[in-house]
Every structure is written in structure tokens, then in C-alpha cells.
Design an enzyme around this catalytic site. Sequence first.
Site, PDB file in Angstrom:
ATOM      1  CG  ASN A   1      -1.950   1.121   1.153  1.00  0.00           C
ATOM      2  OD1 ASN A   1      -2.752   1.162   0.210  1.00  0.00           O
ATOM      3  ND2 ASN A   1      -1.908   2.063   2.086  1.00  0.00           N
TER       4      ASN A   1
ATOM      5  CE1 TYR B   1       5.229   6.115   9.674  1.00  0.00           C
ATOM      6  CE2 TYR B   1       3.657   5.574   7.956  1.00  0.00           C
ATOM      7  CZ  TYR B   1       4.323   6.517   8.720  1.00  0.00           C
ATOM      8  OH  TYR B   1       4.074   7.859   8.523  1.00  0.00           O
TER       9      TYR B   1
ATOM     10  CE  LYS C   1       4.472   7.356   4.676  1.00  0.00           C
ATOM     11  NZ  LYS C   1       3.642   7.912   3.599  1.00  0.00           N
TER      12      LYS C   1
ATOM     13  CB  SER D   1       7.108   9.383   8.627  1.00  0.00           C
ATOM     14  OG  SER D   1       7.279   9.030   9.977  1.00  0.00           O
TER      15      SER D   1
HETATM   16  C1  WQD Z   1       3.925   8.875  21.251  1.00  0.00           C
HETATM   17  C2  WQD Z   1       4.460   8.594  22.650  1.00  0.00           C
HETATM   18  C3  WQD Z   1       4.617   6.243  23.134  1.00  0.00           C
HETATM   19  C4  WQD Z   1       0.293   5.512  23.029  1.00  0.00           C
HETATM   20  C5  WQD Z   1       3.620   8.345  15.540  1.00  0.00           C
HETATM   21  C6  WQD Z   1       3.031   7.603  14.385  1.00  0.00           C
HETATM   22  C7  WQD Z   1       3.948   7.575  13.199  1.00  0.00           C
HETATM   23  C8  WQD Z   1       4.551   8.929  12.925  1.00  0.00           C
HETATM   24  C9  WQD Z   1       5.120   9.567  14.191  1.00  0.00           C
HETATM   25  C10 WQD Z   1       3.655  10.103  11.050  1.00  0.00           C
HETATM   26  C11 WQD Z   1       5.452   7.436  22.678  1.00  0.00           C
HETATM   27  C12 WQD Z   1       3.591   6.914  24.036  1.00  0.00           C
HETATM   28  C13 WQD Z   1       1.525   6.123  22.962  1.00  0.00           C
HETATM   29  C14 WQD Z   1      -0.158   4.970  24.273  1.00  0.00           C
HETATM   30  C15 WQD Z   1       1.875   5.698  25.299  1.00  0.00           C
HETATM   31  N1  WQD Z   1       3.590   9.786  12.353  1.00  0.00           N
HETATM   32  N2  WQD Z   1       2.291   6.214  24.081  1.00  0.00           N
HETATM   33  N3  WQD Z   1       0.649   5.086  25.363  1.00  0.00           N
HETATM   34  O1  WQD Z   1       5.066   6.261  18.190  1.00  0.00           O
HETATM   35  O2  WQD Z   1       5.871   8.680  18.089  1.00  0.00           O
HETATM   36  O3  WQD Z   1       4.658   7.611  16.137  1.00  0.00           O
HETATM   37  O4  WQD Z   1       4.084   9.597  15.154  1.00  0.00           O
HETATM   38  O5  WQD Z   1       4.429   9.696  10.270  1.00  0.00           O
HETATM   39  O6  WQD Z   1       3.147   7.179  12.106  1.00  0.00           O
HETATM   40  O7  WQD Z   1       2.784   6.281  14.803  1.00  0.00           O
HETATM   41  O8  WQD Z   1       3.440   8.217  18.255  1.00  0.00           O
HETATM   42  O9  WQD Z   1       1.420   8.648  19.582  1.00  0.00           O
HETATM   43  O10 WQD Z   1       2.077   6.245  19.150  1.00  0.00           O
HETATM   44  O11 WQD Z   1       3.456   7.644  20.716  1.00  0.00           O
HETATM   45  O12 WQD Z   1       2.597   5.781  26.318  1.00  0.00           O
HETATM   46  O13 WQD Z   1      -1.264   4.396  24.390  1.00  0.00           O
HETATM   47  O14 WQD Z   1       3.367   8.193  23.476  1.00  0.00           O
HETATM   48  O15 WQD Z   1       5.395   5.290  23.841  1.00  0.00           O
HETATM   49  O16 WQD Z   1       6.443   7.734  23.668  1.00  0.00           O
HETATM   50  P1  WQD Z   1       4.855   7.652  17.725  1.00  0.00           P
HETATM   51  P2  WQD Z   1       2.507   7.645  19.410  1.00  0.00           P
END
Ligand code: WQD
Length: 334
Positions: free
Chosen positions: A99, A149, A153, A124
Site C-alpha cells: 500500500n 512503516y 517511507k 515521516s
Molecule cells: C507517542 C508517545 C509512546 C500511546 C507516531 C506515528 C507515526 C509517525 C510519528 C507520522 C510514545 C507513548 C503512545 C499509548 C503511550 N507519524 N504512548 N501510550 O510512536 O511517536 O509515532 O508519530 O508519520 O506514524 O505512529 O506516536 O502517539 O504512538 O506515541 O505511552 O497508548 O506516546 O510510547 O512515547 P509515535 P505515538
Amino acid sequence: MKILVTGGNGYIGSHTCVELLNNGYEVVILDNFSNSKKENLAKIKEITNKDFKFYEGNMLDRSILDTIFTENKIDAVIDFAAYKAVGESVLKPVEYYTNNISTVLVLLSAMKDYNVKKLVFSSSATVYGDPEVIPITEECKTGGTTNPYGTSKLFVEQILKDLYNSDNTFDIAILRYFNPIGAHESGIIGEEPNGIPANLLPYVCKVASGKLECLSIFGNDYDTKDGTGVRDYIHVVDLAIGHIKALEKLNKEQHGLFIYNLATGTGYSVLDIVNAFEKVNGVKVNYKIVGRRAGDIATCYSNPTKAKEELGFIATRTLEDMCRDAWNYEQKNR
Ligand code: WQD
């Protein structure tokens, strides 16, 4: 100018279409509703009071692109169409590579055939892997990605560089998003992931509204100020405006391939987000500390200087704005 927005019904796509329409662009949306709800289309019209053309379909089907490029004189393409859940990509690599990569190859082939040479690509910060240098600039090493993912990218960025080297009549802007959150101030559109949210803020919203019981904070033993993960959160409307700035750049320049981080330059921890959300909205967010999530890194935030200097782009919305707008959307769309 008429812009084809693939994935334009999605979270970032719909916010970008609002900004495009409000800035006088004509918009054509292609979407297959794989990660968005059909009613978003009417919401874009409700916010802007502007119409646009819509085509339902998947870019793997070249015929849908032939139809679009034949029926519309497209000046530029913004490509959002991709799966983007880091954890899910580890479980479904083939679906993600198909995709996120094959669709771009079909799109680029069609663009060449119809002589459409301007492209803004949704990339990203995950292409930086576990960054060696913080804050991250566009010159930092990419690679060492920790999930399919991010790897998808990275592969597309390489494809775009190879394409440009083979044909420098293309104008390409690669935009590396950090952590987009929040919602349009109207509360009419926002982040509405299918199923249980994988990302932090939408999960916080569901806990605050009682739809989910408790936030699990994935680890508080990272080498950060409070032990929880640090990220560069950017308001989705600022991110959308960054796409307008990138289009303006491609219209000004005489051909080129440009790469920009779209971010604020400020890192916030998970606990910063929870505390800000509770304070701004006067709500309680129940949470518990659990083990680290596979693939997570400790710290990731940007040096946003290049986008400021070359695009005139500065993210202006604050963490409080992001938390307020996200909660406003949640309350209006219970
Ligand atoms: C952020 C922080 C987790 C959920 C995302 C997208 C990725 C990219 C970048 C565009 C981390 C913590 C999260 C939860 C938690 N976007 N967390 N409990 O992993 O930085 O990546 O942004 O390209 O596509 O996935 O974002 O919001 O999942 O996590 O503690 O239930 O929050 O460990 O430190 P991430 P996230």
C-alpha cells in the site's frame, strides 16, 4: 491551481484540503476510505463552504488515475495515501509495503504519462530510525528504521530521489512529519482512527471521555526528564499549512527535490501531554505505567530551521491549542 490530494479524506488529508480550499486552490480528492469515514467529505464542504471533486478508489488501480488525469487538468499532487500505524506495520509488512510503496509507483508512472511534475509527498520522522543527533535536522542520517512503516517511507524517499535524478523536470517536496495531533478549531473534523487508537492523544481523549478505562504509558525508564517518551507534537492545522507552503515553493522554484521536517522544535514527554490535557480541559486522565512498546525510541524532536528559512513555515499553535482542539473534537463527535 488544481491539486489532486490522494488520501484526502483522512486525518491530515482532510485538514490539508480545508486549507487548500480556503486558499483558493481547486481540489480533487482520491480516497478508498480504508482509514477514514465517508462523512468527512461533507464536513470539508461544511467548513469551507466550497465544493471539490471526489473519486473513490485505490491508486493500485491505474485506471482510476487515468480517469482523474483525463477528466481534470491536474497541476500538482499531494500524496497522503498510506497506512501509518507503526505497531500494525510490524504485524502486516506485506500490506504496508504494497500500500505504501506500490501505490506511489503507479502514481508516478501516471504523473509522467500525463506530464504532471509537481509532487508533495507525505513522509515521516520515522525515516530517521533511532536518531543519533537531537534535535534532528534534515541532514541527519536516515535509515536504521525500526518498523515497516518507517522503512516504507524511507524506500519511497529513495524512489523519489532516483526519479528526480533521472528526470529533473520534476518538482518534489518530501515532508517529514513528526507527531501530528489536534483538530480543526471548529471541532467538525479531527483524528478518528478506526478501532482502538494506537497513538497517544486520541487514546487520551477516549480515556477522558470514558470510552476507554485507562491510558497505559509505555515505559517511564527512558533517559528523559521524567522517564517517559519525548516527541515533537505539531498541530494538524499547522501541518496542513506546511503543505500550502511547500506547494508555493514548488510553484516558485525552477525544478528541484526538497526535504523538510514539519515540526515545532519542542519535545514533550508523555506525562507533559497528560498534564497539559488535564489542565487545559479540566478533565482527569487515568493512567498506569506499563512496559515499553516494541519499536519505540526515547526521544525524537526536530530542529525546524530549514522549513522556516526556505518555506517561511513556522508552527504557531501551542500544546494547549492542540489539547483543547483535540478535546473539542472528541466532545462534538462522541
Ligand atoms: C507517542 C508517545 C509512546 C500511546 C507516531 C506515528 C507515526 C509517525 C510519528 C507520522 C510514545 C507513548 C503512545 C499509548 C503511550 N507519524 N504512548 N501510550 O510512536 O511517536 O509515532 O508519530 O508519520 O506514524 O505512529 O506516536 O502517539 O504512538 O506515541 O505511552 O497508548 O506516546 O510510547 O512515547 P509515535 P505515538
